[in-house]
Design an enzyme around this catalytic site. Structure first.
Site, PDB file in Angstrom:
ATOM      1  CE1 TYR A  34      52.182  19.078  35.422  1.00 22.17           C
ATOM      2  CE2 TYR A  34      50.857  18.005  37.555  1.00 22.17           C
ATOM      3  CZ  TYR A  34      52.067  18.729  36.349  1.00 22.17           C
ATOM      4  OH  TYR A  34      52.688  20.511  36.757  1.00 22.17           O
ATOM      5  CE  LYS A  80      49.971   9.092  69.081  1.00 22.87           C
ATOM      6  NZ  LYS A  80      50.171   7.910  68.797  1.00 22.87           N
TER       7      LYS A  80
HETATM    8  C1  LIG Z   1      48.265   7.107  69.334  1.00 25.77           C
HETATM    9  C2  LIG Z   1      48.583   6.945  70.710  1.00 25.77           C
HETATM   10  C3  LIG Z   1      47.222   6.804  71.773  1.00 25.77           C
HETATM   11  C4  LIG Z   1      45.886   7.377  70.793  1.00 25.77           C
HETATM   12  O1  LIG Z   1      46.230   6.637  69.944  1.00 25.77           O
HETATM   13  P1  LIG Z   1      44.048   6.650  69.604  1.00 25.77           P
HETATM   14  O2  LIG Z   1      44.353   5.912  68.382  1.00 25.77           O
HETATM   15  O3  LIG Z   1      44.417   7.929  68.789  1.00 25.77           O
HETATM   16  O4  LIG Z   1      43.139   6.796  70.465  1.00 25.77           O
HETATM   17  C5  LIG Z   1      48.110   6.203  73.125  1.00 25.77           C
HETATM   18  N1  LIG Z   1      48.891   5.907  73.172  1.00 25.77           N
HETATM   19  C6  LIG Z   1      49.880   5.584  72.692  1.00 25.77           C
HETATM   20  C7  LIG Z   1      51.241   5.303  73.241  1.00 25.77           C
HETATM   21  C8  LIG Z   1      50.045   6.663  71.434  1.00 25.77           C
HETATM   22  O5  LIG Z   1      51.297   5.950  70.459  1.00 25.77           O
END
Ligand SMILES: *Cc1c(COP(=O)(O)O)cnc(C)c1O
Length: 345
Positions: free
Chosen positions: A242, A33
Site C-alpha cells: 500500500y 488481567k
Molecule cells: C496491572 C496492575 C498490576 C501489575 O503490574 P505489572 O507492572 O504488570 O507488574 C498491579 N496492580 C495494579 C493495580 C495493576 O493495575
C-alpha cells in the site's frame, strides 16, 4: 489461511513468578488481567496455582470466572475495578473479592452482599483508582470494622527506580495505612524491584511473570512465528505494498507473511521493524497491512516456512521499542487467531 504460531512456555512463566516471589520473601500474588496479558488467563492461572500462587488479580469481575475455573475454590481472586453496578451477581457466583474504590462502591457492597469479602484500594497520587486521603479517613472506621482482606495502592513510576514519586507514594501509603492490622499491598513488578520497604504483605507482579521489562532477569515466555504464504522476485526499482512506500534498490526476494495489524502487529513498524530467520534479520518492507506483512528475505540462503517475530533475537520489549510502545501492549495485543501451543512446566 495460515495464521501465526504462538508458543507459550508455562515453565518459563512459572520460573519468572518463582523468581519474583523469592525477591519478596514469598509474598507474591499474580496479576492475570486482560486474559493473562494476552497469553490465556485460564492456562496462566492454572500453572501459577499449581506452582503455589494463592492470590490472583483481575481488572474486571467478568475476567474472574475463567480464573476461578482454573485455580479452584480456595484461591483468592481480587478485582481491581471493585464492585460496580452490574458486578454483584458475578462477584457472588464466582466468589470474587472486589477492591472497593469509593464510598459509592462500599455502600453498594455492604447493601447487596453484606458479609462478603472485600478489599480496599487507595489512591496515593496516581489519580486513577482508589479512595483519596479525605474519603478514606471518613470511611475507614466503618470499612475496618467489616474486616477487609487487603488494603492496596498502586505506584505510578515504579519502572523508574530514581523517580521521586516512588518515595512520595510510599510515604502517603504509610500515612494512610500505618497502625491498621489488615494485610497491605503496594508493589507490582516494578515495586518488587524497588526493594523490601515497598513489599508490605502481598505483592502484585504482572508483566515480570510474562517475561518482560522492567524485570530484566526474566526468562522469555513467548515465541511467535509467522508462516510465509508466498515469495516473489523483484527487479531493482519495483515497489511493495500500500502506498508504494518501499522500492527495491537491488534485485530482491520478498516474502509475504501471515500476520498484520489485526493480529496486534502494530502498523508503526512498517518499513522499520524486522522478522528473523535464525540469526538473520529480515527487514519489514512496505506497510504492515491488516493480515499480511512483506519482508525482504534476499539475504537468506534458503527461504524457510516461517519467520520469527518474537523470539531469541527480538523480545516483545525490542519489538515494542521499534513501535514506540511497551511490552505490555505487544503482549496484550497478540491475536486471538494465532494457533497457540502451551509448553507445560
Ligand atoms: C496491572 C496492575 C498490576 C501489575 O503490574 P505489572 O507492572 O504488570 O507488574 C498491579 N496492580 C495494579 C493495580 C495493576 O493495575
Amino acid at each position: 489461511m495460515a495464521t501465526g504460531f504462538l508458543n507459550i512456555d508455562l515453565g518459563a512463566l512459572v520460573s519468572n513468578w518463582q523468581a519474583l516471589n523469592a525477591k519478596c520473601d514469598g509474598k507474591a500474588g499474580a496479576v492475570v488481567k486482560a486474559n493473562g496479558y494476552g497469553l490465556g488467563a485460564g492456562r496462566v492461572s492454572g500453572a501459577l496455582a499449581a506452582a503455589g500462587a494463592t492470590k490472583f488479580f483481575v481488572a474486571a469481575a467478568e475476567e474472574g470466572a475463567k480464573v476461578r475455573q482454573a485455580v479452584g475454590q480456595d484461591a483468592e481472586i481480587y478485582v481491581f475495578s471493585g464492585h460496580g453496578p452490574t458486578d454483584t451477581g458475578i462477584i457472588a457466583e464466582q466468589n470474587l473479592i472486589p477492591l472497593i474504590n469509593s464510598l459509592d462502591q462500599m455502600t453498594r457492597h455492604f447493601e447487596t452482599l453484606a458479609g462478603h469479602p472485600f478489599g480496599i484500594q487507595l489512591d496515593t497520587g496516581m489519580n486513577r483508582l482508589g479512595m483519596e486521603m479525605s474519603e478514606w479517613q471518613a470511611v475507614a472506621p466503618i470499612a475496618l470494622e467489616q474486616g477487609p482482606k487487603l488494603v492496596m495502592s498502586h505506584l505510578a513510576c515504579a519502572d523508574e527506580p530514581d523517580h521521586p514519586m516512588n518515595a512520595y507514594q510510599l510515604d502517603v501509603f504509610k500515612k494512610m495505612t500505618d497502625g491498621i492490622t489488615v494485610p497491605r499491598s503496594l508493589a507490582a513488578t516494578g515495586g518488587i524491584l524497588l526493594g523490601k520497604e515497598y513489599h508490605f504483605d502481598v505483592t502484585r507482579p504482572g508483566i515480570g511473570i510474562y517475561g518482560a521489562a522492567p524485570f530484566g532477569d526474566a526468562t522469555p515466555v513467548v515465541k511467535l512465528d509467522l508462516p510465509i504464504i508466498q515469495t516473489r522476485d523483484l527487479a531493482e526499482g519495483e515497489v511493495v505494498g500500500y502506498g508504494n512506500s518501499w522500492q527495491a534498490s537491488r534485485p530482491s526476494i520478498i516474502a509475504t507473511v501471515a500476520g498484520g495489524y489485526a493480529d496486534g502487529i502494530l502498523r508503526a513498524i512498517s518499513n522499520r521493524g524486522a522478522l528473523w530467520s535464525g540469526s538473520t534479520r529480515c527487514p519489514i518492507v512496505g506497510r504492515v497491512s491488516m493480515d499480511l506483512i512483506t519482508v525482504d528475505v534476499t539475504d537468506l540462503e534458503h527461504v524457510p516456512d516461517a519467520l520469527t517475530l518474537i523470539g531469541p533475537h527480538q523480545s516483545a520489549d525490542d519489538l515494542a521499542d521499534v513501535a514506540g510502545t511497551i511490552g505490555y501492549e505487544i503482549l496484550t495485543s497478540l491475536a486471538a487467531r494465532y494457533k497457540r501451543k502451551y509448553v507445560q512446566p
